[in-house]
Enzyme design. Structure first.
Site, PDB file in Angstrom:
ATOM      1  N   ARG A   1     -18.030  -3.282  18.091  1.00  0.00           N
ATOM      2  CA  ARG A   1     -17.223  -4.485  17.823  1.00  0.00           C
ATOM      3  C   ARG A   1     -15.884  -4.452  18.548  1.00  0.00           C
ATOM      4  O   ARG A   1     -15.089  -3.516  18.379  1.00  0.00           O
ATOM      5  CB  ARG A   1     -16.991  -4.656  16.312  1.00  0.00           C
ATOM      6  CG  ARG A   1     -16.249  -5.953  15.988  1.00  0.00           C
ATOM      7  CD  ARG A   1     -16.288  -6.303  14.507  1.00  0.00           C
ATOM      8  NE  ARG A   1     -17.651  -6.283  14.030  1.00  0.00           N
ATOM      9  CZ  ARG A   1     -18.124  -5.439  13.116  1.00  0.00           C
ATOM     10  NH1 ARG A   1     -17.329  -4.586  12.535  1.00  0.00           N
ATOM     11  NH2 ARG A   1     -19.389  -5.481  12.766  1.00  0.00           N
TER      12      ARG A   1
ATOM     13  N   CYS B   1       0.842  -1.202   0.000  1.00  0.00           N
ATOM     14  CA  CYS B   1       0.000   0.000   0.000  1.00  0.00           C
ATOM     15  C   CYS B   1       0.880   1.257   0.000  1.00  0.00           C
ATOM     16  O   CYS B   1       1.852   1.342   0.737  1.00  0.00           O
ATOM     17  CB  CYS B   1      -0.915  -0.026   1.221  1.00  0.00           C
ATOM     18  SG  CYS B   1      -2.048   1.377   1.266  1.00  0.00           S
TER      19      CYS B   1
ATOM     20  N   CYS C   1       0.263   4.938   6.987  1.00  0.00           N
ATOM     21  CA  CYS C   1      -0.397   4.757   8.292  1.00  0.00           C
ATOM     22  C   CYS C   1       0.580   4.062   9.258  1.00  0.00           C
ATOM     23  O   CYS C   1       1.001   2.921   9.006  1.00  0.00           O
ATOM     24  CB  CYS C   1      -1.663   3.927   8.129  1.00  0.00           C
ATOM     25  SG  CYS C   1      -2.689   4.499   6.753  1.00  0.00           S
TER      26      CYS C   1
ATOM     27  N   CYS D   1       0.174   0.330  10.372  1.00  0.00           N
ATOM     28  CA  CYS D   1      -0.258  -0.721   9.437  1.00  0.00           C
ATOM     29  C   CYS D   1       0.873  -1.546   8.823  1.00  0.00           C
ATOM     30  O   CYS D   1       1.785  -1.017   8.178  1.00  0.00           O
ATOM     31  CB  CYS D   1      -1.090  -0.104   8.319  1.00  0.00           C
ATOM     32  SG  CYS D   1      -1.790  -1.380   7.243  1.00  0.00           S
TER      33      CYS D   1
ATOM     34  N   CYS E   1     -19.733   1.402   8.783  1.00  0.00           N
ATOM     35  CA  CYS E   1     -18.932   0.761   9.823  1.00  0.00           C
ATOM     36  C   CYS E   1     -17.725   1.665  10.034  1.00  0.00           C
ATOM     37  O   CYS E   1     -16.883   1.787   9.145  1.00  0.00           O
ATOM     38  CB  CYS E   1     -18.509  -0.638   9.373  1.00  0.00           C
ATOM     39  SG  CYS E   1     -17.334  -1.408  10.504  1.00  0.00           S
TER      40      CYS E   1
ATOM     41  N   CYS F   1     -16.258  -9.758   5.709  1.00  0.00           N
ATOM     42  CA  CYS F   1     -15.701  -8.431   5.437  1.00  0.00           C
ATOM     43  C   CYS F   1     -14.416  -8.547   4.620  1.00  0.00           C
ATOM     44  O   CYS F   1     -13.456  -9.208   5.043  1.00  0.00           O
ATOM     45  CB  CYS F   1     -15.426  -7.732   6.769  1.00  0.00           C
ATOM     46  SG  CYS F   1     -14.726  -6.098   6.534  1.00  0.00           S
TER      47      CYS F   1
ATOM     48  N   CYS G   1     -19.429  -6.859   3.775  1.00  0.00           N
ATOM     49  CA  CYS G   1     -18.774  -5.611   4.185  1.00  0.00           C
ATOM     50  C   CYS G   1     -17.479  -5.506   3.383  1.00  0.00           C
ATOM     51  O   CYS G   1     -16.862  -6.535   3.065  1.00  0.00           O
ATOM     52  CB  CYS G   1     -18.480  -5.667   5.688  1.00  0.00           C
ATOM     53  SG  CYS G   1     -17.591  -4.204   6.281  1.00  0.00           S
TER      54      CYS G   1
HETATM   55  N1  SAM Z   1      -6.760   0.382   3.116  1.00  0.00           N
HETATM   56  C1  SAM Z   1      -8.049   0.581   3.627  1.00  0.00           C
HETATM   57  C2  SAM Z   1      -8.127   1.695   4.641  1.00  0.00           C
HETATM   58  O1  SAM Z   1      -7.118   2.060   5.205  1.00  0.00           O
HETATM   59  O2  SAM Z   1      -9.233   2.160   4.884  1.00  0.00           O
HETATM   60  C3  SAM Z   1      -8.690  -0.670   4.198  1.00  0.00           C
HETATM   61  C4  SAM Z   1      -7.843  -1.637   4.990  1.00  0.00           C
HETATM   62  S1  SAM Z   1      -7.170  -0.998   6.530  1.00  0.00           S
HETATM   63  C5  SAM Z   1      -6.055  -2.280   6.979  1.00  0.00           C
HETATM   64  C6  SAM Z   1      -8.554  -1.138   7.641  1.00  0.00           C
HETATM   65  C7  SAM Z   1      -8.375  -0.646   9.050  1.00  0.00           C
HETATM   66  O3  SAM Z   1      -7.601  -1.583   9.788  1.00  0.00           O
HETATM   67  C8  SAM Z   1      -7.631   0.651   9.277  1.00  0.00           C
HETATM   68  O4  SAM Z   1      -8.435   1.768   9.090  1.00  0.00           O
HETATM   69  C9  SAM Z   1      -7.241   0.541  10.741  1.00  0.00           C
HETATM   70  O5  SAM Z   1      -8.246   1.128  11.548  1.00  0.00           O
HETATM   71  C10 SAM Z   1      -7.166  -0.963  10.980  1.00  0.00           C
HETATM   72  N2  SAM Z   1      -5.799  -1.407  11.287  1.00  0.00           N
HETATM   73  C11 SAM Z   1      -4.765  -1.471  10.417  1.00  0.00           C
HETATM   74  N3  SAM Z   1      -3.646  -1.908  11.018  1.00  0.00           N
HETATM   75  C12 SAM Z   1      -3.983  -2.132  12.320  1.00  0.00           C
HETATM   76  C13 SAM Z   1      -3.260  -2.584  13.449  1.00  0.00           C
HETATM   77  N4  SAM Z   1      -1.963  -2.887  13.381  1.00  0.00           N
HETATM   78  N5  SAM Z   1      -3.908  -2.698  14.624  1.00  0.00           N
HETATM   79  C14 SAM Z   1      -5.218  -2.379  14.701  1.00  0.00           C
HETATM   80  N6  SAM Z   1      -5.957  -1.960  13.670  1.00  0.00           N
HETATM   81  C15 SAM Z   1      -5.351  -1.818  12.491  1.00  0.00           C
HETATM   82  C1  DTB Z   2     -11.348  -2.751  11.568  1.00  0.00           C
HETATM   83  O1  DTB Z   2     -11.714  -1.742  12.208  1.00  0.00           O
HETATM   84  N1  DTB Z   2     -10.438  -3.610  11.987  1.00  0.00           N
HETATM   85  C2  DTB Z   2     -10.194  -4.645  10.991  1.00  0.00           C
HETATM   86  C3  DTB Z   2     -11.253  -4.285   9.899  1.00  0.00           C
HETATM   87  N2  DTB Z   2     -11.815  -3.070  10.372  1.00  0.00           N
HETATM   88  C4  DTB Z   2     -10.858  -4.214   8.501  1.00  0.00           C
HETATM   89  C5  DTB Z   2      -8.785  -4.677  10.538  1.00  0.00           C
HETATM   90  C6  DTB Z   2      -7.785  -4.947  11.624  1.00  0.00           C
HETATM   91  C7  DTB Z   2      -6.445  -5.097  11.009  1.00  0.00           C
HETATM   92  C8  DTB Z   2      -5.394  -5.510  11.999  1.00  0.00           C
HETATM   93  C9  DTB Z   2      -4.052  -5.616  11.359  1.00  0.00           C
HETATM   94  C10 DTB Z   2      -3.929  -6.692  10.319  1.00  0.00           C
HETATM   95  O2  DTB Z   2      -4.392  -7.843  10.552  1.00  0.00           O
HETATM   96  O3  DTB Z   2      -3.319  -6.427   9.276  1.00  0.00           O
HETATM   97 FE1  SF4 Z   3      -2.876   1.201   3.355  1.00  0.00          FE
HETATM   98 FE2  SF4 Z   3      -2.826   0.051   5.737  1.00  0.00          FE
HETATM   99 FE3  SF4 Z   3      -3.227   2.656   5.562  1.00  0.00          FE
HETATM  100 FE4  SF4 Z   3      -5.156   0.947   4.722  1.00  0.00          FE
HETATM  101  S1  SF4 Z   3      -4.424   1.201   6.820  1.00  0.00           S
HETATM  102  S2  SF4 Z   3      -4.426   2.771   3.678  1.00  0.00           S
HETATM  103  S3  SF4 Z   3      -3.875  -0.726   3.953  1.00  0.00           S
HETATM  104  S4  SF4 Z   3      -1.357   1.555   4.947  1.00  0.00           S
END
Ligand code: SAM
Ligand code: DTB
Ligand code: SF4
Length: 354
Positions: free
Chosen positions: A293, A86, A90, A93, A221, A130, A161
């Protein structure tokens, strides 16, 4: 923020303090109901956070029972349909290309691959599936492919979702037409803290997508992540922003940061578990009819902590041994936990209080 609104919310909190927690009367329920759909000032949410733990959880549990069957939990299963690489930054992430986390990139999955996972999720008892994609936002051809995935999953009788990043005009409508029920798009944290965690987009960009999702008639959501080094004030701001959406989200994921080596937030001090429970309770009190959730981070939690989260008003979880790229408790161990706690699993529709 309108001061009348702030005062109403603060007054309602006072009402709770004075009358309800002591007497067990229904004035608090009344005042919270009156607050549904209104703005919640950060100060009013902060006053909830500052309550004694017992009073806060007691009140959240009572509001929970007013709106939902007390012992029901809804199960959603996640699948990462496009993984890693990506372009965003963030700080939490593991899928951001710029961090070296060991996540393997994977192109968008085929309909057959996704259907296989969705069938397994349904057989295991999940009611919602989802699909997550590591995009800043989908291109037009991506939306068309995801629309096919949505239609296929929906045909199994599962709620659908998707979480695909920022949407451009018309894309939410396309997903809705394909059978999408919910779109997940988190605001993650308070406004100021957000800028410290993400620099490649603004929180206003997130609100723009949320408006598109709402206008397309999709269920929203939207939640956040705690344990990212934020203050209680920031957590109160997060809840305030969620609860003040009009209407507030149907589904509110509260994630506890999963610390992944290679991401900037790896090694940060974890949140006090009681503070995590308080966050759940504040979500329940300010968004009484939302599905709250208990999301990422359960693998690192004890059964006792999860039980406290359910008592504080959480009524949904991510179920299945993987979140997107990180671990989640095994389905078998969740089933054991439900049995020990006397929880039954349910669809959202069947969860309303009788
Ligand atoms: N790329 C899209 C976005 O950012 O909206 C969708 C996928 S992103 C992984 C979905 C959500 O996962 C993020 O908005 C964040 O709230 C959550 N997330 C990502 N990494 C995480 C982590 N290490 N621990 C907890 N939540 C996480
Ligand atoms: C949300 O709030 N938490 C989920 C879902 N929406 C997409 C994602 C959590 C991701 C945790 C880090 C990972 O597994 O990569
Ligand atoms: Fe990309 Fe992760 Fe940020 Fe979603 S949360 S935009 S997958 S870097």
């Amino acid at each position: 923020m309108n001061t009348d609104v702030m005062n109403t919310a603060a007054m309602n909190t006072d009402v709770m303090n004075a009358d309800v927690i002591k007497t067990g009367a229904t004035a608090a329920e009344q005042s919270l109901l009156e607050n549904a759909g209104r703005e919640w000032a950060p100060e009013a949410v902060m006053a909830l956070f500052d309550k004694s733990f017992g009073d806060l959880v007691f009140e959240a549990q009572r509001v929970h029972r007013t709106h939902f069957k007390p012992n029901s939990v809804q199960l959603s299963t996640l699948l990462s349909v496009k993984t890693g690489g990506c372009p965003e930054d963030c700080g939490y992430c593991p899928q951001a290309a710029r961090y070296h986390t060991g996540v393997e990139n994977q192109a968008l999955m085929s309909v057959e691959e996704v259907l296989k996972a969705a069938r397994a999720a349904k057989e295991n008892g999940a009611t919602r599936f989802c699909m997550g994609a590591a995009w800043r936002g989908p291109k037009q051809r991506d939306v068309e492919k995801v629309a096919e995935l949505v239609t296929a999953v929906k045909s199994l009788g599962l709620e659908t979702c998707a979480t695909l990043g920022m949407l451009k005009e018309g894309q939410a409508e396309q997903l809705k037409a394909a059978g999408l029920d919910y779109y997940n798009h988190n605001i993650d944290t308070g406004a100021e803290h957000y800028q410290r965690i993400v620099s490649t987009r603004t929180q206003d960009d997130r609100y723009e997508t949320l408006t598109r999702v709402r206008d397309a008639g999709l269920n929203v959501c939207c939640g956040g992540i705690v344990g990212m080094g934020e203050s209680r004030q920031t957590r109160a701001e997060l809840i305030s922003r969620l609860a003040s959406m009009d209407p507030y989200p149907e589904s509110v994921p509260i994630n506890n940061l999963v610390q992944v080596k290679g991401t900037p937030l790896y090694g940060i001090d974890p949140i006090d578990p009681f503070e995590f429970v308080r966050t759940i309770a504040c979500a329940r009190l300010t968004m009484p009819r939302a599905m709250v959730r208990l999301s990422a981070g359960r693998e690192q939690m004890s059964d006792e902590l999860q039980a406290l989260c359910f008592m504080a008003g959480a009524n949904s979880i991510f179920y299945g041994d993987k979140l997107l790229t990180t671990g989640n408790p095994q389905a078998e161990s969740d089933r054991r936990l439900f049995s020990r706690l006397g929880l039954e699993t349910s669809t959202c529709d069947a969860m309303a209080a009788e």
